[in-house]
Scaffold this active site. Structure first.
Site, mmCIF file in Angstrom:
data_model
loop_
_atom_site.group_PDB
_atom_site.id
_atom_site.type_symbol
_atom_site.label_atom_id
_atom_site.label_comp_id
_atom_site.label_asym_id
_atom_site.label_seq_id
_atom_site.Cartn_x
_atom_site.Cartn_y
_atom_site.Cartn_z
ATOM 1 N N TRP A 108 -38.242 42.606 -49.717
ATOM 2 C CA TRP A 108 -39.675 42.321 -49.830
ATOM 3 C C TRP A 108 -39.934 40.893 -49.420
ATOM 4 O O TRP A 108 -39.140 40.007 -49.700
ATOM 5 C CB TRP A 108 -40.103 42.430 -51.295
ATOM 6 C CG TRP A 108 -40.435 43.786 -51.751
ATOM 7 C CD1 TRP A 108 -39.602 44.857 -51.788
ATOM 8 C CD2 TRP A 108 -41.684 44.211 -52.270
ATOM 9 N NE1 TRP A 108 -40.266 45.922 -52.307
ATOM 10 C CE2 TRP A 108 -41.539 45.561 -52.608
ATOM 11 C CE3 TRP A 108 -42.912 43.580 -52.485
ATOM 12 C CZ2 TRP A 108 -42.593 46.299 -53.157
ATOM 13 C CZ3 TRP A 108 -43.935 44.309 -53.028
ATOM 14 C CH2 TRP A 108 -43.781 45.660 -53.354
ATOM 15 N N ASP A 157 -49.826 36.297 -47.974
ATOM 16 C CA ASP A 157 -51.065 36.264 -48.762
ATOM 17 C C ASP A 157 -50.918 37.076 -50.051
ATOM 18 O O ASP A 157 -49.811 37.515 -50.412
ATOM 19 C CB ASP A 157 -52.248 36.754 -47.910
ATOM 20 C CG ASP A 157 -52.146 38.236 -47.539
ATOM 21 O OD1 ASP A 157 -51.226 38.944 -48.000
ATOM 22 O OD2 ASP A 157 -53.015 38.696 -46.769
ATOM 23 N N GLU A 160 -49.093 40.188 -49.736
ATOM 24 C CA GLU A 160 -47.715 40.057 -49.288
ATOM 25 C C GLU A 160 -47.609 40.325 -47.785
ATOM 26 O O GLU A 160 -46.656 40.932 -47.310
ATOM 27 C CB GLU A 160 -46.801 40.980 -50.112
ATOM 28 C CG GLU A 160 -47.300 41.088 -51.558
ATOM 29 C CD GLU A 160 -46.215 41.244 -52.596
ATOM 30 O OE1 GLU A 160 -45.602 42.292 -52.616
ATOM 31 O OE2 GLU A 160 -46.004 40.302 -53.384
ATOM 32 N N GLU A 316 -53.295 52.127 -58.535
ATOM 33 C CA GLU A 316 -53.490 50.942 -57.696
ATOM 34 C C GLU A 316 -54.592 51.220 -56.679
ATOM 35 O O GLU A 316 -55.519 50.457 -56.510
ATOM 36 C CB GLU A 316 -52.177 50.626 -56.969
ATOM 37 C CG GLU A 316 -52.250 49.521 -55.953
ATOM 38 C CD GLU A 316 -50.949 49.423 -55.155
ATOM 39 O OE1 GLU A 316 -50.706 50.275 -54.263
ATOM 40 O OE2 GLU A 316 -50.159 48.504 -55.432
HETATM 41 C C1 BGC Z 1 -49.767 43.952 -53.795
HETATM 42 C C2 BGC Z 1 -49.712 42.646 -54.576
HETATM 43 C C3 BGC Z 1 -49.331 42.932 -56.022
HETATM 44 C C4 BGC Z 1 -48.068 43.778 -56.111
HETATM 45 C C5 BGC Z 1 -47.745 44.213 -57.545
HETATM 46 C C6 BGC Z 1 -48.431 44.686 -53.949
HETATM 47 O O1 BGC Z 1 -48.481 45.892 -53.255
HETATM 48 O O2 BGC Z 1 -50.020 43.692 -52.439
HETATM 49 O O3 BGC Z 1 -50.962 42.021 -54.541
HETATM 50 O O4 BGC Z 1 -49.164 41.708 -56.695
HETATM 51 O O5 BGC Z 1 -48.213 44.935 -55.331
HETATM 52 O O6 BGC Z 1 -48.823 44.877 -58.133
#
Ligand code: BGC
Length: 375
Positions: A108, A157, A160, A316
């Site tokens: 990652w 950002d 990610e 999410e």
């Molecule tokens: C998101 C991040 C988040 C992480 C954990 C990623 O897919 O882009 O903003 O902090 O997941 O929730």
């Protein structure tokens, strides 16, 4: 407390690891870690509902995790001062294991500054009227020194992505965090002075380089908008709700990114096909409630509520109009269905609901002017 908020709060408390970390999504294989970004918002939500101890445990966990890397951070800062190019492989990680260790090699991207800014901001909110434990103060001082040295280093950002860019919401988070730290660490004058100077420089940089056609943009040389731009006003308070640049930005965010099921992160998102993110829709509701637009906030929250799973969990993201089926299938085959429930989604709903309830009662839950919903 409303019954729905009570369940959301219970969910967040139940998924806090014994050491204080908030796990991003306990049931999703890729998210068994504590992210600073998610955690900063979760701690803030729990502070709002009086769960101070939980937030304090989170802040203690972050401070211990970063202090384990203290020597590395000082070495990075010294190298920077000597003119070395920053080594992105060695920067502070964006997430830690529940035990507070950096977790290398998961494939990652890791170097992201926004979460550290959001952490300082959330910690300062938590500490209003309280003094910080010494170990937490030490962690906050280290992070402040780190951000003051590296605020203008391009990095991934909040999503990610975009490793070599300057992202507006990242610079804003760093500026707000450093500003908050300057108030928090008043016993360390040199650190405070560096924090104030870097906070101002970062914000000036945003105004000079991240405004296109009178709107905040996603990143330098990218005129698109991103839903994280809402954070500039709520909760970071870098601009007023009525700031003309912010007002135009908000209108564009809604025009370009709002779909029937909620808010996209950005138009060209491909992660799980680019769905509607509940935490962003709830964040937009939080902003509208704070700005006194209660009906709009309630509509957005109703949209989020429609997407609760049978067990009350909040995902999410959900597929929506325009979601790309190829990428949705690709990510589903790669990682399984997207994260659900996601702790950060629950936190943003709590914050939006608190703001709406505060607005209804005509007062803030925490009694400070910054949390007064009606203007
Ligand atoms: C998101 C991040 C988040 C992480 C954990 C990623 O897919 O882009 O903003 O902090 O997941 O929730």
């Amino acid at each position: 407390m409303q019954p729905t908020i009570a369940a959301d709060v219970r969910f967040l408390l139940e998924h806090q690891a014994p050491g204080g970390a908030y796990l991003a999504s306990p049931s999703f294989s890729q998210y068994p870690f504590g992210w600073l970004r998610d955690g900063a918002f979760i701690a803030h939500a729990l502070d709002h509902v009086g769960e101070r101890e939980s937030a304090a445990a989170f802040h203690g966990w972050v401070a211990r995790a970063v202090m384990r890397l203290e020597d590395d951070v000082h070495a990075l800062i010294e190298a920077r001062a000597a003119g070395a190019v920053a080594d992105h492989e060695r920067m502070l990680p964006t997430r830690f294991t529940p035990e507070g260790h950096a977790e290398p090699g998961a494939g990652w991207p890791d170097f992201q500054l926004d979460g550290y800014g959001q952490w300082l901001w959330s910690l300062a909110e938590h500490a209003r009227g309280y003094s910080l434990p010494e170990d937490v103060r030490a962690g906050a001082t280290l992070v402040t020194q780190y951000l003051a040295a590296f605020w203008d280093e391009p990095c991934y950002d909040a999503w990610e992505e975009g490793r070599t860019q300057h992202h507006t919401a990242t610079l804003a988070s760093v500026s707000a965090g450093l500003r908050a730290a300057a108030g928090l660490l008043d016993s360390a004058p040199a650190v405070v002075a560096a924090a104030q100077a870097a906070a101002e420089s970062a914000w000036r940089f945003v105004l000079e380089r991240c405004v296109v056609d009178g709107c905040f943009c996603k990143s330098v040389r990218n005129p698109a908008v991103d839903a994280s731009l809402v954070w500039l006003a709520t909760p970071l308070r870098l601009v007023d709700d009525a700031d003309p640049i912010f007002e135009r930005t908000l209108a564009r965010v809604e025009l370009d990114l709002l779909r029937p099921d909620g808010l996209l992160r950005f138009q060209t998102d491909t992660f799980y096909g680019g769905g509607a993110w509940l935490l962003l829709s709830a964040g937009l509701a939080w902003h509208h409630a704070r700005a006194g637009r209660r009906e709009r906030a309630a509509e957005l929250l109703a949209l989020v509520e429609r997407q609760r799973g049978g067990d009350g969990g909040l995902p999410e993201q959900v597929p929506t109009e325009g979601t790309d089926p190829w990428f949705l299938d690709y990510w589903t085959r790669r990682w399984g269905p997207s994260a659900s429930p996601l702790s950060w989604s629950h936190a943003m709903v709590v914050l939006a609901r608190c703001e709406l309830d505060g607005a209804r009662a005509g007062r803030s839950r925490r009694g400070s002017p910054e949390h007064t919903a009606l203007r």
